[in-house]
Motif scaffolding. Structure first.
Motif, PDB file in Angstrom:
ATOM      1  N   LEU A   1       0.821  -1.210   0.000  1.00  0.00           N
ATOM      2  CA  LEU A   1       0.000   0.000   0.000  1.00  0.00           C
ATOM      3  C   LEU A   1       0.855   1.261   0.000  1.00  0.00           C
ATOM      4  O   LEU A   1       0.466   2.288  -0.572  1.00  0.00           O
ATOM      5  CB  LEU A   1      -0.927   0.003   1.224  1.00  0.00           C
ATOM      6  CG  LEU A   1      -1.985  -1.102   1.283  1.00  0.00           C
ATOM      7  CD1 LEU A   1      -2.797  -0.978   2.566  1.00  0.00           C
ATOM      8  CD2 LEU A   1      -2.906  -1.025   0.073  1.00  0.00           C
ATOM      9  N   ILE A   2       2.023   1.185   0.638  1.00  0.00           N
ATOM     10  CA  ILE A   2       2.893   2.355   0.693  1.00  0.00           C
ATOM     11  C   ILE A   2       3.323   2.778  -0.704  1.00  0.00           C
ATOM     12  O   ILE A   2       3.361   3.974  -1.029  1.00  0.00           O
ATOM     13  CB  ILE A   2       4.126   2.059   1.568  1.00  0.00           C
ATOM     14  CG1 ILE A   2       3.690   1.824   3.024  1.00  0.00           C
ATOM     15  CG2 ILE A   2       5.132   3.208   1.499  1.00  0.00           C
ATOM     16  CD1 ILE A   2       4.817   1.401   3.941  1.00  0.00           C
ATOM     17  N   TRP A   3       3.616   1.785  -1.565  1.00  0.00           N
ATOM     18  CA  TRP A   3       4.116   2.102  -2.900  1.00  0.00           C
ATOM     19  C   TRP A   3       3.042   2.757  -3.773  1.00  0.00           C
ATOM     20  O   TRP A   3       3.384   3.527  -4.673  1.00  0.00           O
ATOM     21  CB  TRP A   3       4.632   0.839  -3.593  1.00  0.00           C
ATOM     22  CG  TRP A   3       5.772   0.176  -2.891  1.00  0.00           C
ATOM     23  CD1 TRP A   3       5.796  -1.088  -2.374  1.00  0.00           C
ATOM     24  CD2 TRP A   3       7.052   0.736  -2.613  1.00  0.00           C
ATOM     25  NE1 TRP A   3       7.006  -1.340  -1.789  1.00  0.00           N
ATOM     26  CE2 TRP A   3       7.795  -0.239  -1.916  1.00  0.00           C
ATOM     27  CE3 TRP A   3       7.648   1.967  -2.872  1.00  0.00           C
ATOM     28  CZ2 TRP A   3       9.106  -0.023  -1.490  1.00  0.00           C
ATOM     29  CZ3 TRP A   3       8.947   2.192  -2.436  1.00  0.00           C
ATOM     30  CH2 TRP A   3       9.668   1.196  -1.762  1.00  0.00           C
ATOM     31  N   ILE A   4       1.792   2.436  -3.562  1.00  0.00           N
ATOM     32  CA  ILE A   4       0.757   2.968  -4.461  1.00  0.00           C
ATOM     33  C   ILE A   4       0.031   4.180  -3.894  1.00  0.00           C
ATOM     34  O   ILE A   4      -0.580   4.940  -4.650  1.00  0.00           O
ATOM     35  CB  ILE A   4      -0.283   1.882  -4.813  1.00  0.00           C
ATOM     36  CG1 ILE A   4      -1.111   1.511  -3.580  1.00  0.00           C
ATOM     37  CG2 ILE A   4       0.372   0.680  -5.429  1.00  0.00           C
ATOM     38  CD1 ILE A   4      -2.363   0.735  -3.913  1.00  0.00           C
ATOM     39  N   THR A   5       0.080   4.386  -2.591  1.00  0.00           N
ATOM     40  CA  THR A   5      -0.685   5.472  -1.978  1.00  0.00           C
ATOM     41  C   THR A   5      -0.222   6.836  -2.470  1.00  0.00           C
ATOM     42  O   THR A   5      -1.047   7.707  -2.781  1.00  0.00           O
ATOM     43  CB  THR A   5      -0.592   5.400  -0.451  1.00  0.00           C
ATOM     44  OG1 THR A   5      -1.138   4.162   0.010  1.00  0.00           O
ATOM     45  CG2 THR A   5      -1.371   6.542   0.183  1.00  0.00           C
ATOM     46  N   VAL A   6       1.085   7.036  -2.556  1.00  0.00           N
ATOM     47  CA  VAL A   6       1.617   8.355  -2.942  1.00  0.00           C
ATOM     48  C   VAL A   6       1.206   8.734  -4.361  1.00  0.00           C
ATOM     49  O   VAL A   6       0.619   9.806  -4.574  1.00  0.00           O
ATOM     50  CB  VAL A   6       3.147   8.393  -2.771  1.00  0.00           C
ATOM     51  CG1 VAL A   6       3.697   9.707  -3.319  1.00  0.00           C
ATOM     52  CG2 VAL A   6       3.520   8.240  -1.304  1.00  0.00           C
ATOM     53  N   PRO A   7       1.484   7.901  -5.401  1.00  0.00           N
ATOM     54  CA  PRO A   7       1.057   8.308  -6.752  1.00  0.00           C
ATOM     55  C   PRO A   7      -0.453   8.406  -6.903  1.00  0.00           C
ATOM     56  O   PRO A   7      -0.950   9.285  -7.617  1.00  0.00           O
ATOM     57  CB  PRO A   7       1.632   7.208  -7.660  1.00  0.00           C
ATOM     58  CG  PRO A   7       1.885   6.049  -6.765  1.00  0.00           C
ATOM     59  CD  PRO A   7       2.233   6.637  -5.441  1.00  0.00           C
ATOM     60  N   MET A   8      -1.202   7.508  -6.225  1.00  0.00           N
ATOM     61  CA  MET A   8      -2.659   7.593  -6.293  1.00  0.00           C
ATOM     62  C   MET A   8      -3.159   8.883  -5.656  1.00  0.00           C
ATOM     63  O   MET A   8      -4.032   9.559  -6.200  1.00  0.00           O
ATOM     64  CB  MET A   8      -3.293   6.392  -5.595  1.00  0.00           C
ATOM     65  CG  MET A   8      -3.347   5.132  -6.425  1.00  0.00           C
ATOM     66  SD  MET A   8      -4.346   3.884  -5.607  1.00  0.00           S
ATOM     67  CE  MET A   8      -4.236   2.561  -6.813  1.00  0.00           C
TER      68      MET A   8
ATOM     69  N   VAL B   1      -2.807   7.206 -11.776  1.00  0.00           N
ATOM     70  CA  VAL B   1      -3.586   6.436 -10.814  1.00  0.00           C
ATOM     71  C   VAL B   1      -3.981   5.077 -11.388  1.00  0.00           C
ATOM     72  O   VAL B   1      -4.038   4.078 -10.669  1.00  0.00           O
ATOM     73  CB  VAL B   1      -4.836   7.224 -10.353  1.00  0.00           C
ATOM     74  CG1 VAL B   1      -4.431   8.500  -9.642  1.00  0.00           C
ATOM     75  CG2 VAL B   1      -5.763   7.552 -11.515  1.00  0.00           C
ATOM     76  N   THR B   2      -4.228   5.030 -12.700  1.00  0.00           N
ATOM     77  CA  THR B   2      -4.550   3.749 -13.331  1.00  0.00           C
ATOM     78  C   THR B   2      -3.369   2.805 -13.271  1.00  0.00           C
ATOM     79  O   THR B   2      -3.501   1.631 -12.916  1.00  0.00           O
ATOM     80  CB  THR B   2      -4.963   3.954 -14.806  1.00  0.00           C
ATOM     81  OG1 THR B   2      -6.088   4.817 -14.863  1.00  0.00           O
ATOM     82  CG2 THR B   2      -5.322   2.628 -15.451  1.00  0.00           C
ATOM     83  N   SER B   3      -2.197   3.309 -13.608  1.00  0.00           N
ATOM     84  CA  SER B   3      -1.000   2.480 -13.598  1.00  0.00           C
ATOM     85  C   SER B   3      -0.662   1.997 -12.195  1.00  0.00           C
ATOM     86  O   SER B   3      -0.252   0.846 -12.007  1.00  0.00           O
ATOM     87  CB  SER B   3       0.181   3.268 -14.177  1.00  0.00           C
ATOM     88  OG  SER B   3      -0.087   3.700 -15.484  1.00  0.00           O
ATOM     89  N   ALA B   4      -0.836   2.857 -11.217  1.00  0.00           N
ATOM     90  CA  ALA B   4      -0.574   2.445  -9.838  1.00  0.00           C
ATOM     91  C   ALA B   4      -1.534   1.344  -9.401  1.00  0.00           C
ATOM     92  O   ALA B   4      -1.145   0.390  -8.727  1.00  0.00           O
ATOM     93  CB  ALA B   4      -0.692   3.651  -8.909  1.00  0.00           C
ATOM     94  N   ALA B   5      -2.805   1.470  -9.799  1.00  0.00           N
ATOM     95  CA  ALA B   5      -3.783   0.435  -9.455  1.00  0.00           C
ATOM     96  C   ALA B   5      -3.458  -0.883 -10.134  1.00  0.00           C
ATOM     97  O   ALA B   5      -3.475  -1.954  -9.512  1.00  0.00           O
ATOM     98  CB  ALA B   5      -5.191   0.905  -9.842  1.00  0.00           C
ATOM     99  N   VAL B   6      -3.132  -0.817 -11.434  1.00  0.00           N
ATOM    100  CA  VAL B   6      -2.822  -2.030 -12.183  1.00  0.00           C
ATOM    101  C   VAL B   6      -1.586  -2.725 -11.626  1.00  0.00           C
ATOM    102  O   VAL B   6      -1.500  -3.947 -11.612  1.00  0.00           O
ATOM    103  CB  VAL B   6      -2.627  -1.697 -13.683  1.00  0.00           C
ATOM    104  CG1 VAL B   6      -2.079  -2.888 -14.453  1.00  0.00           C
ATOM    105  CG2 VAL B   6      -3.950  -1.252 -14.294  1.00  0.00           C
ATOM    106  N   SER B   7      -0.632  -1.958 -11.119  1.00  0.00           N
ATOM    107  CA  SER B   7       0.619  -2.541 -10.651  1.00  0.00           C
ATOM    108  C   SER B   7       0.440  -3.464  -9.453  1.00  0.00           C
ATOM    109  O   SER B   7       1.277  -4.337  -9.222  1.00  0.00           O
ATOM    110  CB  SER B   7       1.606  -1.428 -10.299  1.00  0.00           C
ATOM    111  OG  SER B   7       1.178  -0.707  -9.150  1.00  0.00           O
ATOM    112  N   ILE B   8      -0.636  -3.307  -8.694  1.00  0.00           N
ATOM    113  CA  ILE B   8      -0.830  -4.202  -7.538  1.00  0.00           C
ATOM    114  C   ILE B   8      -2.032  -5.129  -7.687  1.00  0.00           C
ATOM    115  O   ILE B   8      -2.099  -6.152  -7.020  1.00  0.00           O
ATOM    116  CB  ILE B   8      -1.005  -3.402  -6.231  1.00  0.00           C
ATOM    117  CG1 ILE B   8      -2.308  -2.614  -6.242  1.00  0.00           C
ATOM    118  CG2 ILE B   8       0.189  -2.534  -5.945  1.00  0.00           C
ATOM    119  CD1 ILE B   8      -2.766  -2.190  -4.882  1.00  0.00           C
TER     120      ILE B   8
END
Length: 339
Positions: free
Chosen positions: A201-208, A253-260
């Protein structure tokens, strides 16, 4: 009538938090309400006084397994919905979603490349963002090169770009180690949050957060862009610059979501239309409602994925089975327009 609609909207904004609490109880391992309350109080007390959190099976299941997955589902649903509704407004096209324009496939290939070359969360997210952005600009460039003015050319451009990156994904699967990397890629592409932990969650929270915050602050400008380029320019908006900013943020935000989570379809297409039915086409209310509905919808899907069957069902399968009939219903009812 306005009062009842206002109360209904208020309930919708509270729905994700209510579903979060209910989702904590859902799963094959049953946790009594009294135990959940005790664990919450013990955790708050331990954090307040700086003491160790009491270790127990219930606590591990609730706060180390279920809670990070629930938070991830809400973040992913919120991100995909915000991206979808933003793209629809910018391109004035109710059929546009991140995946139709190729961002999902591009980000998916970037993530596959990250798994093959690095198998590192940071590189997976970075490559997913870069290739998602490249896919989006490729679709836009093809649309402009063809001088298309309608929906068809833009959708076809996205289909072409998506097909190219889908082929590259197949190539990545072909080159992957069949005993290690290939199963990870295949399971990831079907969509799953089963292995989510707080570190993910730490990796995606910032860009999202950055992307969604910018889109939220610019929601009134999306209103103007949805009127058309000439009208937007007459109101003093730099159309090209503003469109580029919104595209980058939505792609981020799309890329961050897809990454996890993998490529989870229909969320960015269906949820904005449901939100539009609730609050109307004004982005001042539509974008926040899309966040709420997206988080609630994705949380419901994840709950179904881990409770309906003995073995977990991939999220992409459930969103397709649920989203396609809903979209067909919206078409039948004629709810696809902007007004």
């Amino acid at each position: 009538m306005p009062d009842s609609r206002h109360h209904g909207t208020t309930v919708m904004y509270l729905l994700p938090f209510l579903m979060l609490i209910v989702s904590l109880f859902m799963g094959r391992y049953q946790v009594p309400v009294s135990v959940l309350i005790d664990d919450i109080m013990n955790t708050i007390t331990a954090l307040f006084f700086g003491t160790a959190i009491p270790a127990s099976t219930h606590h591990t299941v609730l706060f180390s397994v279920r809670l990070p997955r629930i938070l991830a589902a809400m973040l992913v649903g919120c991100a995909l919905s915000v991206a979808g509704v933003s793209f629809q407004g910018v391109f004035r096209n109710p059929l546009v979603s991140p995946y139709i324009l190729g961002v999902g496939s591009g980000a998916g290939f970037g993530a596959c490349l990250g798994i093959l070359l690095f198998d590192n969360h940071i590189m997976i997210q970075l490559l997913a963002f870069i290739f998602g952005l490249l896919a989006m600009f490729a679709a836009i460039s093809m649309d402009k090169a063809s001088k298309g003015t309608g929906t068809l050319v833009l959708v076809l451009s996205g289909i072409i770009v998506s097909s190219i990156f889908t082929a590259l994904i197949s190539l990545a699967k072909y080159a992957a180690d069949p005993y290690d990397e290939l199963p990870e890629i295949v399971f990831w592409l079907m969509g799953s949050l089963s292995s989510i932990r707080y570190s993910d969650l730490i990796w995606i929270t910032v860009p999202m957060f950055i992307g969604m915050l910018v889109l939220f602050l610019l929601r009134w400008r999306i209103n103007i862009l949805s009127l058309g380029d000439e009208e937007a320019r007459s109101l003093g908006v730099n159309v090209d610059k503003m469109r580029l900013i919104i595209i980058i943020c939505a792609t981020l935000v799309t890329s961050a979501a897809v990454s996890i989570s993998g490529v989870i379809g229909w969320v960015g297409l269906v949820v904005p239309h449901i939100s539009r039915m609730i609050v109307g086409p004004n982005y001042n209310r539509l974008l926040p409602m899309s966040m709420v509905c997206g988080a609630s919808f994705m949380l419901l899907v994840d709950d179904l994925a881990r409770t309906v069957s003995v073995t977990e069902i991939p999220l992409g399968i459930i969103t397709s089975l649920v989203g396609a009939p809903i979209f067909a219903y919206l078409i039948k009812r004629g709810r696809m327009g902007w007004n």
